[in-house]
Design an enzyme around this catalytic site. Sequence first.
Site, PDB file in Angstrom:
ATOM      1  CB  THR A   4      -4.808   8.641   7.064  1.00 24.04           C
ATOM      2  OG1 THR A   4      -3.894   9.337   8.290  1.00 24.04           O
ATOM      3  CG2 THR A   4      -5.895   9.573   6.179  1.00 24.04           C
TER       4      THR A   4
ATOM      5  CE  LYS B 178      -1.502  -1.781   3.899  1.00 20.77           C
ATOM      6  NZ  LYS B 178      -1.892  -1.726   5.134  1.00 20.77           N
TER       7      LYS B 178
ATOM      8  N   GLY C 272      -6.111   4.434  10.992  1.00 14.15           N
ATOM      9  CA  GLY C 272      -7.135   3.153  11.393  1.00 14.15           C
ATOM     10  C   GLY C 272      -7.531   2.121   9.417  1.00 14.15           C
ATOM     11  CB  THR C 273      -6.513   4.020   6.620  1.00 11.78           C
ATOM     12  OG1 THR C 273      -6.682   5.477   6.352  1.00 11.78           O
ATOM     13  CG2 THR C 273      -6.672   4.196   4.619  1.00 11.78           C
ATOM     14  N   GLY C 274      -5.636   0.981   7.558  1.00 19.42           N
ATOM     15  CA  GLY C 274      -5.083  -0.039   7.004  1.00 19.42           C
ATOM     16  C   GLY C 274      -5.817  -0.993   7.329  1.00 19.42           C
ATOM     17  CB  CYS C 275      -7.511  -1.808  10.655  1.00 18.08           C
ATOM     18  SG  CYS C 275      -6.228  -1.218  11.840  1.00 18.08           S
TER      19      CYS C 275
HETATM   20  C1  LIG Z   1      -5.573  -1.483  18.017  1.00 20.24           C
HETATM   21  C2  LIG Z   1      -4.689  -1.294  16.796  1.00 20.24           C
HETATM   22  N1  LIG Z   1      -4.883  -1.811  15.520  1.00 20.24           N
HETATM   23  C3  LIG Z   1      -3.790  -1.481  14.276  1.00 20.24           C
HETATM   24  C4  LIG Z   1      -4.073  -0.319  14.526  1.00 20.24           C
HETATM   25  C5  LIG Z   1      -2.953   0.355  13.240  1.00 20.24           C
HETATM   26  O1  LIG Z   1      -3.738   1.371  12.742  1.00 20.24           O
HETATM   27  P1  LIG Z   1      -2.960   3.041  12.561  1.00 20.24           P
HETATM   28  O2  LIG Z   1      -1.481   2.580  12.058  1.00 20.24           O
HETATM   29  O3  LIG Z   1      -4.070   3.721  11.573  1.00 20.24           O
HETATM   30  O4  LIG Z   1      -2.453   3.614  13.617  1.00 20.24           O
HETATM   31  C6  LIG Z   1      -3.780   0.464  15.547  1.00 20.24           C
HETATM   32  N2  LIG Z   1      -3.486   1.535  15.941  1.00 20.24           N
HETATM   33  N3  LIG Z   1      -4.374  -0.015  16.735  1.00 20.24           N
END
Ligand SMILES: Cc1ncc(COP(=O)(O)O)c(N)n1
Length: 525
Positions: free
Chosen positions: A237, A191, A239-242
């Site tokens: 942005t 990505k 949580g975009t990857g999740c």
């Molecule tokens: C519980 C949890 N899982 C995954 C991410 C990554 O997401 P991001 O890279 O957007 O912070 C996060 N911050 N928290």
Amino acid sequence: MSAPPRILTIAGSDSSGGAGIEADIKVITAHKCYAMTAMTGLTAQNTTGVVDIHPIPAEFLRKTLSAVLEDVGVDVVKTGMLTSTESISVIVETIKKYDLKTIVLDPVMISTSGSVLLPPEAISNLCSNLIPLATLLTPNIPEAQHLLLYYTNPGVLPTAAFPIDNINSMADVVDLAKRLQEKCSSAVLVKGGHLPFLSDGSVARRQKGKAFVMDVLALSNGTVKIFSSPYIDSNNTHGTGCSLASAIACNIGFSQPLPTAVSNARDYISGAIAASYPLGKGSGPINHVHNIYRRPYSKGRFFDYLINHPRVAKIWNDYVNHDFVKKIANGTLSTENFVWYLKQDYLFLIHFVRAKALLTYKGTTMSKINECSTNLSGAIRESALHVRYCAELIPGLTEQDLESTPEAPATTAYTRYILDIGHSGDIAALMVSLISCSVGYQVAAKNREKEDSSVRTSEGNPFWKWIEEYASDKYAEETQVQRDVLEKLAEGFGVTQVEELVEIFRKVTEMERNFFSAAVEAKIP
Ligand SMILES: Cc1ncc(COP(=O)(O)O)c(N)n1
């Protein structure tokens, strides 16, 4: 009502609701799939960063996974933050024990805010045991570099996010995706959100004028697909990857091929960033549910939305690339089967024209009546062509002979359904029930004209005229009128109405496909 795809997310909780399990449940629900969870850890987190992580004991994770798998069952697994090497071992054992086949693995290592979410010592377990079981791995560029480093140099444990200064062109991202794919065997989607490009194709880094984001999908058969979309300048942005990985998991759950699943998930994420609102003091969340309260298509794109819809795409593709049309185009269909089809299609057209007359009746303004009647005359012209065709192939065959042909079940089912919609539904429902046939024929003929143009009438293919008719400019003009009318109507559809229309379109497309299948399979004595 049948159960939707069952998606299990194995990930960590994000108390601020933007990433992790919370994001996954929202995304999965917004995709109309059924969300289940197995928590690997809790985070005290907000938009500015992760305050603390409380890991869930690996043995409890094992119990959660068995509880879900022993009872409800799972179609697609998505993994996110995995917290520890022990959790990874439990997940590996569970995947093997329950023979789980479809896994989208988001190798979460470091949060956008810079917190370590996977201890470096767990990377070896991840790379050696879990990644090889994945269907798709979705690293961002720094994660892809971490993983590649591990595979090429297992002794070196990365401790911080990589600088991505060594990526200078799109070719470098493609190279990274291909090299990682070769090492880990699953498909890899690198990505590029961290590294947008300028319009001249150079890396934007911190400069202004970021133009587009590129993601690279390297498939296990060695092919590479590049997706690019306009860069959206937004702070939201988190949580975009999740969310992207969950959206891909849902699309796979709807049987979309991997490149389609990725492409649709990217569109969904772009929409979610564009529709985000300010929350918190840091990097705010995307709008996970934008697609459930906004019309899920932009102006003029309703028909495209229909044919790409997760419940429709495969059926549409089967229909417009059906063997029946391929056999017409390459001349290998038997004359008997072609005549069988022409007779049944003639009967179909009688009811199709009746339904179009009903559509004209439903047009409450003169201009709508005019538009609807244009395509009524088109359909009548089409049926006259069938009579001529039949007479050429079977000398002496008359219109009366055609009309007295017994209806095949596929013909009855299809025409009955369209007329039912015509009687009980509104103008939009009836238009949608008719348009799969009209536009589908055009797309099917155009597809063959492109690919099979070597065998034409002059070379002894008596069926080529069928391709010519439906690939003609005249036919294109007629279908365009219908599409334009539908697109105009679609600007006023409500969200629930759209869902109902998708179901009508799915059903007629399936019936159209079955009609072609019946024509290929008909055994003529
Ligand atoms: C519980 C949890 N899982 C995954 C991410 C990554 O997401 P991001 O890279 O957007 O912070 C996060 N911050 N928290």
